[in-house]
Design a protein around this motif. Structure first.
Motif, PDB file in Angstrom:
ATOM      1  N   ALA A 111      17.869   3.631  68.047  1.00  0.00           N
ATOM      2  CA  ALA A 111      18.518   2.500  68.714  1.00  0.00           C
ATOM      3  C   ALA A 111      19.483   2.977  69.794  1.00  0.00           C
ATOM      4  CB  ALA A 111      19.271   1.655  67.693  1.00  0.00           C
ATOM      5  N   PRO A 112      19.624   2.219  70.871  1.00  0.00           N
ATOM      6  CA  PRO A 112      20.665   2.535  71.861  1.00  0.00           C
ATOM      7  C   PRO A 112      22.050   2.382  71.248  1.00  0.00           C
ATOM      8  CG  PRO A 112      19.076   0.940  72.721  1.00  0.00           C
ATOM      9  CD  PRO A 112      18.822   1.046  71.253  1.00  0.00           C
ATOM     10  N   VAL A 113      23.021   3.066  71.850  1.00  0.00           N
ATOM     11  CA  VAL A 113      24.409   2.980  71.421  1.00  0.00           C
ATOM     12  C   VAL A 113      25.210   2.207  72.471  1.00  0.00           C
ATOM     13  CG1 VAL A 113      26.462   4.260  70.711  1.00  0.00           C
ATOM     14  CG2 VAL A 113      24.182   5.218  70.274  1.00  0.00           C
ATOM     15  N   ILE A 114      26.104   1.341  72.008  1.00  0.00           N
ATOM     16  CA  ILE A 114      26.997   0.593  72.892  1.00  0.00           C
ATOM     17  C   ILE A 114      28.428   1.060  72.638  1.00  0.00           C
ATOM     18  CG2 ILE A 114      27.719  -1.665  73.710  1.00  0.00           C
ATOM     19  CD1 ILE A 114      24.682  -1.126  73.920  1.00  0.00           C
ATOM     20  N   LEU A 115      29.088   1.576  73.666  1.00  0.00           N
ATOM     21  CA  LEU A 115      30.490   1.956  73.587  1.00  0.00           C
ATOM     22  C   LEU A 115      31.342   0.783  74.044  1.00  0.00           C
ATOM     23  CD1 LEU A 115      29.011   4.752  73.653  1.00  0.00           C
ATOM     24  CD2 LEU A 115      31.048   5.643  74.778  1.00  0.00           C
ATOM     25  N   LEU A 116      32.439   0.530  73.335  1.00  0.00           N
ATOM     26  CA  LEU A 116      33.327  -0.589  73.626  1.00  0.00           C
ATOM     27  C   LEU A 116      34.719  -0.071  73.979  1.00  0.00           C
ATOM     28  CD1 LEU A 116      32.319  -2.947  70.664  1.00  0.00           C
ATOM     29  CD2 LEU A 116      31.375  -2.912  72.990  1.00  0.00           C
ATOM     30  N   LEU A 117      35.251  -0.511  75.129  1.00  0.00           N
ATOM     31  CA  LEU A 117      36.555  -0.075  75.611  1.00  0.00           C
ATOM     32  C   LEU A 117      37.429  -1.300  75.869  1.00  0.00           C
ATOM     33  CD1 LEU A 117      35.350   2.544  78.280  1.00  0.00           C
ATOM     34  CD2 LEU A 117      35.727   2.901  75.828  1.00  0.00           C
ATOM     35  N   HIS A 118      38.583  -1.349  75.220  1.00  0.00           N
ATOM     36  CA  HIS A 118      39.454  -2.524  75.275  1.00  0.00           C
ATOM     37  C   HIS A 118      40.359  -2.514  76.512  1.00  0.00           C
ATOM     38  CE1 HIS A 118      42.810   0.031  74.080  1.00  0.00           C
ATOM     39  NE2 HIS A 118      42.038   0.550  73.137  1.00  0.00           N
ATOM     40  N   MET A 119      41.239  -3.519  76.599  1.00  0.00           N
ATOM     41  CA  MET A 119      42.159  -3.667  77.719  1.00  0.00           C
ATOM     42  C   MET A 119      43.453  -2.889  77.475  1.00  0.00           C
ATOM     43  SD  MET A 119      41.821  -7.681  78.825  1.00  0.00           S
ATOM     44  CE  MET A 119      42.727  -8.342  77.435  1.00  0.00           C
ATOM     45  N   LEU A 120      44.288  -2.830  78.504  1.00  0.00           N
ATOM     46  CA  LEU A 120      45.628  -2.275  78.383  1.00  0.00           C
ATOM     47  C   LEU A 120      46.411  -3.071  77.337  1.00  0.00           C
ATOM     48  CD1 LEU A 120      47.863  -0.352  79.603  1.00  0.00           C
ATOM     49  CD2 LEU A 120      48.434  -2.263  81.115  1.00  0.00           C
ATOM     50  N   ASN A 121      47.197  -2.344  76.515  1.00  0.00           N
ATOM     51  CA  ASN A 121      48.041  -2.942  75.476  1.00  0.00           C
ATOM     52  C   ASN A 121      47.231  -3.701  74.422  1.00  0.00           C
ATOM     53  OD1 ASN A 121      50.404  -1.983  76.716  1.00  0.00           O
ATOM     54  ND2 ASN A 121      50.516  -3.785  78.033  1.00  0.00           N
ATOM     55  N   SER A 122      45.972  -3.364  74.285  1.00  0.00           N
ATOM     56  CA  SER A 122      45.116  -3.968  73.272  1.00  0.00           C
ATOM     57  C   SER A 122      44.617  -2.864  72.347  1.00  0.00           C
ATOM     58  CB  SER A 122      43.951  -4.705  73.951  1.00  0.00           C
ATOM     59  OG  SER A 122      43.152  -5.377  73.020  1.00  0.00           O
ATOM     60  N   ASN A 123      43.584  -3.135  71.581  1.00  0.00           N
ATOM     61  CA  ASN A 123      42.987  -2.126  70.704  1.00  0.00           C
ATOM     62  C   ASN A 123      41.567  -2.555  70.367  1.00  0.00           C
ATOM     63  OD1 ASN A 123      43.040  -3.789  68.185  1.00  0.00           O
ATOM     64  ND2 ASN A 123      45.255  -3.613  68.467  1.00  0.00           N
ATOM     65  N   ARG A 124      40.896  -1.765  69.553  1.00  0.00           N
ATOM     66  CA  ARG A 124      39.474  -1.992  69.300  1.00  0.00           C
ATOM     67  C   ARG A 124      39.189  -3.292  68.562  1.00  0.00           C
ATOM     68  NH1 ARG A 124      41.249   1.756  65.405  1.00  0.00           N
ATOM     69  NH2 ARG A 124      40.179   1.759  63.362  1.00  0.00           N
ATOM     70  N   ALA A 125      40.210  -3.903  67.955  1.00  0.00           N
ATOM     71  CA  ALA A 125      39.997  -5.184  67.283  1.00  0.00           C
ATOM     72  C   ALA A 125      39.604  -6.286  68.258  1.00  0.00           C
ATOM     73  CB  ALA A 125      41.258  -5.585  66.522  1.00  0.00           C
ATOM     74  N   ALA A 126      39.827  -6.082  69.548  1.00  0.00           N
ATOM     75  CA  ALA A 126      39.484  -7.103  70.547  1.00  0.00           C
ATOM     76  C   ALA A 126      37.992  -7.417  70.558  1.00  0.00           C
ATOM     77  CB  ALA A 126      39.931  -6.645  71.930  1.00  0.00           C
ATOM     78  N   TYR A 127      37.179  -6.476  70.088  1.00  0.00           N
ATOM     79  CA  TYR A 127      35.726  -6.677  70.117  1.00  0.00           C
ATOM     80  C   TYR A 127      35.172  -7.216  68.805  1.00  0.00           C
ATOM     81  CZ  TYR A 127      35.357  -4.550  74.690  1.00  0.00           C
ATOM     82  OH  TYR A 127      35.477  -4.298  76.039  1.00  0.00           O
ATOM     83  N   ASN A 132      33.205   1.733  68.756  1.00  0.00           N
ATOM     84  CA  ASN A 132      34.309   0.877  69.182  1.00  0.00           C
ATOM     85  C   ASN A 132      35.583   1.711  69.193  1.00  0.00           C
ATOM     86  OD1 ASN A 132      35.780  -1.361  69.891  1.00  0.00           O
ATOM     87  ND2 ASN A 132      35.861  -2.210  67.826  1.00  0.00           N
ATOM     88  N   ILE A 133      36.124   1.975  70.379  1.00  0.00           N
ATOM     89  CA  ILE A 133      37.111   3.024  70.598  1.00  0.00           C
ATOM     90  C   ILE A 133      38.511   2.457  70.811  1.00  0.00           C
ATOM     91  CG2 ILE A 133      37.777   4.865  72.216  1.00  0.00           C
ATOM     92  CD1 ILE A 133      34.732   5.079  72.892  1.00  0.00           C
ATOM     93  N   ASP A 134      39.500   3.078  70.182  1.00  0.00           N
ATOM     94  CA  ASP A 134      40.889   2.890  70.581  1.00  0.00           C
ATOM     95  C   ASP A 134      41.198   3.922  71.668  1.00  0.00           C
ATOM     96  OD1 ASP A 134      41.787   0.761  69.062  1.00  0.00           O
ATOM     97  OD2 ASP A 134      42.617   1.994  67.454  1.00  0.00           O
ATOM     98  N   LEU A 135      41.474   3.456  72.875  1.00  0.00           N
ATOM     99  CA  LEU A 135      41.824   4.367  73.962  1.00  0.00           C
ATOM    100  C   LEU A 135      43.135   5.088  73.645  1.00  0.00           C
ATOM    101  CD1 LEU A 135      40.968   1.982  76.915  1.00  0.00           C
ATOM    102  CD2 LEU A 135      39.657   3.988  76.210  1.00  0.00           C
ATOM    103  N   ARG A 136      43.313   6.271  74.208  1.00  0.00           N
ATOM    104  CA  ARG A 136      44.508   7.054  73.888  1.00  0.00           C
ATOM    105  C   ARG A 136      45.782   6.253  74.166  1.00  0.00           C
ATOM    106  NH1 ARG A 136      45.656  12.230  75.965  1.00  0.00           N
ATOM    107  NH2 ARG A 136      43.485  12.797  75.576  1.00  0.00           N
ATOM    108  N   GLY A 137      46.739   6.399  73.238  1.00  0.00           N
ATOM    109  CA  GLY A 137      47.988   5.658  73.350  1.00  0.00           C
ATOM    110  C   GLY A 137      47.895   4.210  72.936  1.00  0.00           C
ATOM    111  N   HIS A 138      46.783   3.809  72.345  1.00  0.00           N
ATOM    112  CA  HIS A 138      46.565   2.428  71.906  1.00  0.00           C
ATOM    113  C   HIS A 138      46.048   2.428  70.468  1.00  0.00           C
ATOM    114  CE1 HIS A 138      46.448   1.988  76.281  1.00  0.00           C
ATOM    115  NE2 HIS A 138      46.704   0.705  76.119  1.00  0.00           N
TER     116      HIS A 138
END
Length: 238
Positions: free
Chosen positions: A48-64, A80-86
């Motif tokens: 299966a293909p993989v889908i990477l998820l990147l959230h907004m500034l001051n958000s986190n992976r729960a947004a998806y 589903n990724i928490d960007l650094r510092g988030h």
């Protein structure tokens, strides 16, 4: 088949499909001095293909959280990724490093752990995460395309237009914004006009930004994302 019996058969089929989905795993990745965190949702099928998820500034992976069940039901693996510092990810909010965290960082993790197949991957991002998604996808040949929810021409020094115009010239992108979200609306009009690859753009009414489009336009946005991904990977497999 009688209607009541047909309903039972459909319900059992959906229940079985849900039960066949492997459980998600919370994983960490060490990048320089930062420990990064993500949830990996394996797909039932290994190719299966993989889908990477990147959230907004001051958000986190729960947004998806709203989108993940639909992506899983469609058969995709998800990172589903928490960007650094988030969220649960450490490190400074350095956006050059954040791009490198995705490509090669997390994409290398997928390959090293046998989560990448010939189907490749796509990246979805919101706001500054949309800019990171476009740049990261352009830098990773395994990335078939990117979905940018409310991208900008310059968010905190993250400028994705050249990545879209040149880096994704032989690939695809879906650009989405609200009509009253002025900076993003302007950005996707300019990006769409200058793009060389297969680019689709959609403007919604209102001012919802990034993953907040899920709050106001979820049914339409999710259907658009799923249809675009299906066409992307079907076309790539031909």
């Amino acid at each position: 088949m009688r209607p009541a019996l047909a309903f039972i058969v459909i319900l059992l089929t959906l229940t079985t499909a849900a039960q066949n989905q492997p459980d998600p795993q919370t994983i960490t990745l060490q990048r320089d001095s930062a420990t990064l965190t993500a949830d990996f949702h394996p797909a039932a099928e290994p190719d299966a293909p993989v889908i990477l998820l990147l959230h907004m500034l001051n958000s986190n992976r729960a947004a998806y959280a709203p989108l993940i069940p639909d992506l899983r039901e469609a058969g995709y693996a998800i990172l589903n990724i928490d960007l650094r510092g988030h969220g649960a990810s450490g490190g400074p909010r350095d956006w050059d490093l954040a791009v490198n965290d995705v490509a090669p960082g997390w994409i290398s993790w997928l390959a090293e752990n046998d989560h990448l197949s010939e189907s490749g991957l796509a990246i979805i991002g919101g706001s500054i995460g949309a800019n990171v998604a476009l740049i990261s996808c352009a830098q990773a040949p395994v990335c078939r395309g990117a979905i940018a929810l409310s991208p900008g021409l310059d968010y905190r020094g993250v400028k994705p237009e050249s990545a879209l115009v040149d880096g994704l010239a032989d690939r695809a992108a879906l650009l989405v914004a609200s009509q009253n979200d002025a900076s993003s609306e302007t950005a996707i009009r300019q990006m769409f006009l200058n793009a060389k690859g297969g680019v689709t753009a959609r403007l919604y009414r209102g001012r919802a930004h990034g993953t907040r489009l899920f709050d106001s336009e979820y049914d339409s946005v999710s259907a658009m994302i799923l249809n675009w991904l299906a066409e992307l990977f079907e076309a790539d497999g031909e």
